[in-house]
Design a protein around this motif. Sequence first.
Motif, PDB file in Angstrom:
ATOM      1  N   GLY A 102      28.325  19.384  29.441  1.00 51.95           N
ATOM      2  CA  GLY A 102      28.682  18.508  28.217  1.00 51.95           C
ATOM      3  C   GLY A 102      28.363  17.155  28.596  1.00 51.95           C
ATOM      4  N   ARG A 103      29.277  16.116  28.367  1.00 51.72           N
ATOM      5  CA  ARG A 103      29.008  14.766  28.474  1.00 51.72           C
ATOM      6  C   ARG A 103      28.850  14.187  29.983  1.00 51.72           C
ATOM      7  N   ALA A 104      28.990  15.316  31.010  1.00 51.79           N
ATOM      8  CA  ALA A 104      28.656  15.079  32.276  1.00 51.79           C
ATOM      9  C   ALA A 104      27.359  15.341  32.685  1.00 51.79           C
ATOM     10  N   THR A 105      26.461  15.925  31.917  1.00 55.97           N
ATOM     11  CA  THR A 105      25.137  16.127  32.118  1.00 55.97           C
ATOM     12  C   THR A 105      24.430  15.065  32.804  1.00 55.97           C
ATOM     13  N   TRP A 106      24.404  13.994  32.027  1.00 55.90           N
ATOM     14  CA  TRP A 106      23.718  12.866  32.293  1.00 55.90           C
ATOM     15  C   TRP A 106      24.135  11.970  33.650  1.00 55.90           C
ATOM     16  N   PRO A 107      25.409  12.034  33.801  1.00 55.39           N
ATOM     17  CA  PRO A 107      25.881  11.446  35.008  1.00 55.39           C
ATOM     18  C   PRO A 107      25.551  12.300  36.364  1.00 55.39           C
ATOM     19  N   ALA A 108      25.515  13.980  35.962  1.00 55.29           N
ATOM     20  CA  ALA A 108      25.185  14.674  37.066  1.00 55.29           C
ATOM     21  C   ALA A 108      23.798  14.407  37.517  1.00 55.29           C
ATOM     22  N   LEU A 109      22.882  14.297  36.571  1.00 56.02           N
ATOM     23  CA  LEU A 109      21.438  14.056  36.727  1.00 56.02           C
ATOM     24  C   LEU A 109      21.388  12.730  37.494  1.00 56.02           C
ATOM     25  N   ALA A 110      21.954  11.597  36.923  1.00 56.76           N
ATOM     26  CA  ALA A 110      21.979  10.497  37.823  1.00 56.76           C
ATOM     27  C   ALA A 110      22.267  10.711  39.328  1.00 56.76           C
ATOM     28  N   GLY A 111      23.405  11.381  39.477  1.00 58.55           N
ATOM     29  CA  GLY A 111      23.919  11.457  40.976  1.00 58.55           C
ATOM     30  C   GLY A 111      23.136  12.067  41.806  1.00 58.55           C
ATOM     31  N   PHE A 112      22.370  13.284  41.223  1.00 56.88           N
ATOM     32  CA  PHE A 112      21.286  13.854  41.947  1.00 56.88           C
ATOM     33  C   PHE A 112      20.102  13.181  42.094  1.00 56.88           C
ATOM     34  N   SER A 113      19.814  12.360  41.278  1.00 58.71           N
ATOM     35  CA  SER A 113      18.327  11.710  41.281  1.00 58.71           C
ATOM     36  C   SER A 113      18.792  10.318  42.449  1.00 58.71           C
ATOM     37  N   LEU A 114      20.011   9.825  42.503  1.00 57.88           N
ATOM     38  CA  LEU A 114      20.353   8.777  43.547  1.00 57.88           C
ATOM     39  C   LEU A 114      20.317   9.535  44.915  1.00 57.88           C
ATOM     40  N   LEU A 115      21.105  10.762  44.946  1.00 61.03           N
ATOM     41  CA  LEU A 115      20.946  11.667  46.334  1.00 61.03           C
ATOM     42  C   LEU A 115      19.628  11.761  46.692  1.00 61.03           C
ATOM     43  N   ALA A 116      18.719  12.193  45.941  1.00 63.31           N
ATOM     44  CA  ALA A 116      17.437  12.547  46.256  1.00 63.31           C
ATOM     45  C   ALA A 116      16.550  11.168  46.670  1.00 63.31           C
ATOM     46  N   ALA A 117      16.709  10.235  45.854  1.00 65.00           N
ATOM     47  CA  ALA A 117      16.172   8.860  46.314  1.00 65.00           C
ATOM     48  C   ALA A 117      16.606   8.316  47.732  1.00 65.00           C
ATOM     49  N   LEU A 118      18.007   8.397  48.038  1.00 64.57           N
ATOM     50  CA  LEU A 118      18.446   8.124  49.306  1.00 64.57           C
ATOM     51  C   LEU A 118      18.192   8.749  50.572  1.00 64.57           C
ATOM     52  N   ALA A 119      18.289  10.501  50.269  1.00 59.73           N
ATOM     53  CA  ALA A 119      17.882  11.165  51.182  1.00 59.73           C
ATOM     54  C   ALA A 119      16.642  11.334  51.703  1.00 59.73           C
ATOM     55  N   LEU A 120      15.872  11.436  50.728  1.00 64.01           N
ATOM     56  CA  LEU A 120      14.348  11.565  50.766  1.00 64.01           C
ATOM     57  C   LEU A 120      13.423  10.540  50.582  1.00 64.01           C
ATOM     58  N   GLY A 121      13.668   9.906  49.478  1.00 62.21           N
ATOM     59  CA  GLY A 121      12.715   8.624  48.944  1.00 62.21           C
ATOM     60  C   GLY A 121      12.716   7.578  50.043  1.00 62.21           C
ATOM     61  N   ALA A 122      13.778   7.094  50.428  1.00 58.06           N
ATOM     62  CA  ALA A 122      13.831   6.060  51.151  1.00 58.06           C
ATOM     63  C   ALA A 122      13.294   6.176  52.456  1.00 58.06           C
TER      64      ALA A 122
END
Length: 522
Positions: free
Chosen positions: A275-295
């Motif tokens: 539901g409404r948590a879809t976009w916050p969840a995707l933002a959280g996964f994107s941030l996690l990927a950026a920090l754990a892998l991207g950086a």
Amino acid sequence: MSQQAFSPAVAVARRDAGAPLWLLLTAGAPVLLVALPLAYVATRGAQAGPAVAVAEIFRPRTGELLVNTLLLAISVTALSTLIGVATAWCVERAALPGRRGWRVVCVLPLAVPAFVASFAWASLGPAFQTMGGAILILTLSHYPLVHLPVAAALRGMDPAFEDVARSLGRGGWRAFFEATLPQAAPALGAGALLVLTHMFAEFGALALLRVQTFTTAIFDSYQLEFDGETAALQSAVLLALALPAALLEMRLRRGLRFARSGKGAARRRPPVPLGRATWPALAGFSLLAALALGAPLMMLTYWLAVGSSAGRAIADLWPALGGSLGLALPGALVVTALGAPLALLATRHRGPFASFADKLPYVVHGLPGLVVALALVFFAIRFAPQAYQTAGLLFAAYAALFLPLAQSALRGSLELVPPRFEEVGRSLGRSGLGAFAWIVAPNILPGVGGALALLTLEIVRELTATLMLAPIGVRTLATEVWSHANEGRYAAAAPFAALLVAISAVPVYVFTRRADDLQDDP
């Protein structure tokens, strides 16, 4: 040949019988080897005497190291647990867009060794060379150790328990905490304790981040101050922290069971809409990927592209790769050979020694590589000085550290070979050892191959024992990363770190994709 030779009663009776002498002797060698770290700490503590030991253990410096070690270990374990449970639930139970891809992304941080990730973050500046920076970086590196077992538990459990909870009026969150989470508790506990034991043993990442814990202090005491007594007493305190966690982690991991009502495959539950948590969840996964892998990958790319000293290090890249493979391939063979009698003893015989020999390597596996290396140096200098700074001593360290990986792979294959096959071999005149060599060994080749592959990868990435015990002139990818990055030469370290990540990424990606395909098969 009589029918009695094939009866289940006879097979069980023979399994309960005493193990043959050749098996006891071959299993005794690795048992003695992995017991050396415990004997080392006890011996050095006795040599120091009660007064010196008490003074060292209760001095303010030891208290500071204890606080730092516990703060790091507890913080990283708690954050890894929170992230691991959240990501596992989202990719296994929620209708997360692109969750098939996120399953892979969540596990890929395992392809970046912690000391490589720390090198990348440290090169951004001193702001990350703090306790807070260490907690962040090590959490990003280790949360997959919680994510993987919890995701497996969520895939394997029957959702009927959640249905019952909801039928009793429980909402989504209450059903999760009262029905789902208790079923995943063994997997969650095993993953969290695995992170905890890794934090007690971590050295390379903390040395690069300039954070002092027992592991870095032990290394400094031995390598820089040449104070073996202090290093041994600090090791004793670290053992007191690591042993209970290692024992409990082993017990939970071996007792993993996922409840299921009824027979056959678990019934699949439709994904839960976010539901409404879809976009916050995707933002959280994107941030996690950026920090754990991207950086980390971004910084590796940067230093490879613009580092002025990278060219000088590339000339040393292939000798370091040769050194890594020159240790990893024979090291994997040695560890697998030592693990085979332990696995055979555990699957074919029962008794106090069989149980002790099977469990002791799992205990030592949770101990820091520094303690293992110090123990081998101590006993080698006193009883076998010709072995000091040889590849054989380093292989012994790899065995003490990684025997459980060989045991697990071999045991799975041995349990698929019925004991009656050996009975047939002995009835045809083969000895116990001959029956194993000609009948059992060919049937466990898949397990042997799995053990060799896993051990080769682990040894290529191993830093601490290699750093302390490698023969003079031998360099590996891991030690080159550490030596260059520890002196602030990040561009010189980048080629070695990038190659380590490339080597590690292939099996991690293949494993996660295979697990994903199995999950999606109808």
